[in-house]
Enzyme design. Structure first.
Site, PDB file in Angstrom:
ATOM      1  N   CYS A 117       0.836  -1.198   0.000  1.00  0.00           N
ATOM      2  CA  CYS A 117       0.000   0.000   0.000  1.00  0.00           C
ATOM      3  C   CYS A 117       0.875   1.254   0.000  1.00  0.00           C
ATOM      4  CB  CYS A 117      -0.913  -0.012   1.227  1.00  0.00           C
ATOM      5  SG  CYS A 117      -2.098   1.360   1.291  1.00  0.00           S
ATOM      6  N   CYS A 118       1.925   1.245   0.830  1.00  0.00           N
ATOM      7  CA  CYS A 118       2.843   2.388   0.884  1.00  0.00           C
ATOM      8  C   CYS A 118       3.539   2.599  -0.455  1.00  0.00           C
ATOM      9  CB  CYS A 118       3.899   2.162   1.971  1.00  0.00           C
ATOM     10  SG  CYS A 118       3.315   2.422   3.661  1.00  0.00           S
ATOM     11  N   CYS A 200      -0.470   8.786   7.096  1.00  0.00           N
ATOM     12  CA  CYS A 200      -1.863   8.551   6.732  1.00  0.00           C
ATOM     13  C   CYS A 200      -2.704   8.381   7.997  1.00  0.00           C
ATOM     14  CB  CYS A 200      -1.978   7.297   5.866  1.00  0.00           C
ATOM     15  SG  CYS A 200      -1.235   7.460   4.227  1.00  0.00           S
ATOM     16  N   CYS A 203      -3.054   4.960   9.725  1.00  0.00           N
ATOM     17  CA  CYS A 203      -1.780   4.359  10.142  1.00  0.00           C
ATOM     18  C   CYS A 203      -1.034   5.188  11.185  1.00  0.00           C
ATOM     19  CB  CYS A 203      -0.881   4.159   8.922  1.00  0.00           C
ATOM     20  SG  CYS A 203      -1.593   3.086   7.670  1.00  0.00           S
ATOM     21  N   CYS A 228       8.330   3.106   5.378  1.00  0.00           N
ATOM     22  CA  CYS A 228       7.380   2.972   4.277  1.00  0.00           C
ATOM     23  C   CYS A 228       8.052   2.759   2.933  1.00  0.00           C
ATOM     24  CB  CYS A 228       6.483   4.206   4.214  1.00  0.00           C
ATOM     25  SG  CYS A 228       7.384   5.742   3.926  1.00  0.00           S
TER      26      CYS A 228
END
Length: 234
Positions: A117-118, A200, A203, A228
């Site tokens: 996702c990162c 984010c 997170c 990340c």
């Protein structure tokens, strides 16, 4: 590149932060850029660049899942300095495919899923943002994590093929806060609510007294995995 890095590092060794930024901007005209996430450190550097009218571009990575307060700080910064910080967004098709296949909150499931996702939301847009530049200015500080304690102020980044400059590497959190107060620099109001390192919204959480600087980031993971991919070198 190690030899050139050493030469540049020696050239800025006796300069203050603004002088060093100016030196690099003159050394690499039109090819120095600064990445801001609108955290405290980044706001300090933004103030140095814009109040000093330094020819350094500023960009941010909008992951699509940022806090409202971060967008507010972005807007306040543009208004205060009369600027337009350039956003880079993740590829919509990649986001759609990831969410469709794995779910909207798949990053909670495993470090591998979170890093994927990162990569989509941060790393790939960063690669586009850095393309064509020769110096990447960051807000990294030694105090932020054990992995950053030994970083030089200026280093060669083999992954992106450019120099990375960390003007605030030796600054303490107290110095950063004092600079913001003294210069009336806009900052993210989440910093007043226990949020230190802000990423984010899903997170990031506020940290508790005595917790590590990075404890609020990906708190469900082992500390050794808390990056990340933005600052991982080959």
């Amino acid at each position: 590149m190690a030899e050139r890095s050493e030469i540049l590092l020696n050239s800025i060794a006796e300069l203050n932060e603004v002088e060093a930024l100016s030196f690099l901007a003159n050394e690499f005209p039109g090819a120095v850029t600064f990445s801001s996430s609108f955290g405290m450190e980044d706001q300090v550097i933004t103030h140095m660049i814009l109040s000093g009218r330094l020819p350094i571009s500023i960009f941010t990575l909008d992951t699509g899942r940022m806090f409202y307060e971060t967008y507010y700080t972005w807007s306040q910064t543009n208004e205060r300095y009369g600027t337009h910080i350039k956003p880079y967004y993740p590829d919509a098709a990649h986001i759609e495919a990831f969410v469709e296949a794995n779910g909207i909150n798949a990053f909670y499931e495993s470090p591998a899923m979170r890093k994927q996702c990162c990569f989509i939301r941060k790393v790939e847009p960063l690669n586009r943002a850095l393309s064509g530049n020769k110096v990447w200015v960051t807000g990294l500080r030694a105090e932020q994590s054990s992995s950053r304690e030994s970083l030089p102020q200026l280093e060669w980044d083999e992954t992106h093929g450019l120099y990375k400059f960390h003007p605030l590497m030796d600054w303490t959190t107290e110095q950063v806060r004092a600079y913001i107060k003294q210069n009336n620099v806009p900052y993210n109001p989440l910093h007043d609510q226990g949020f230190i390192s802000i990423g984010c919204a899903p997170c990031t959480r506020a940290i508790k007294p005595g917790e590590d600087f990075r404890a609020g980031r990906w708190w469900w993971e082992d500390n050794s995995k808390k990056e990340c991919g933005l600052h991982v070198h080959k």
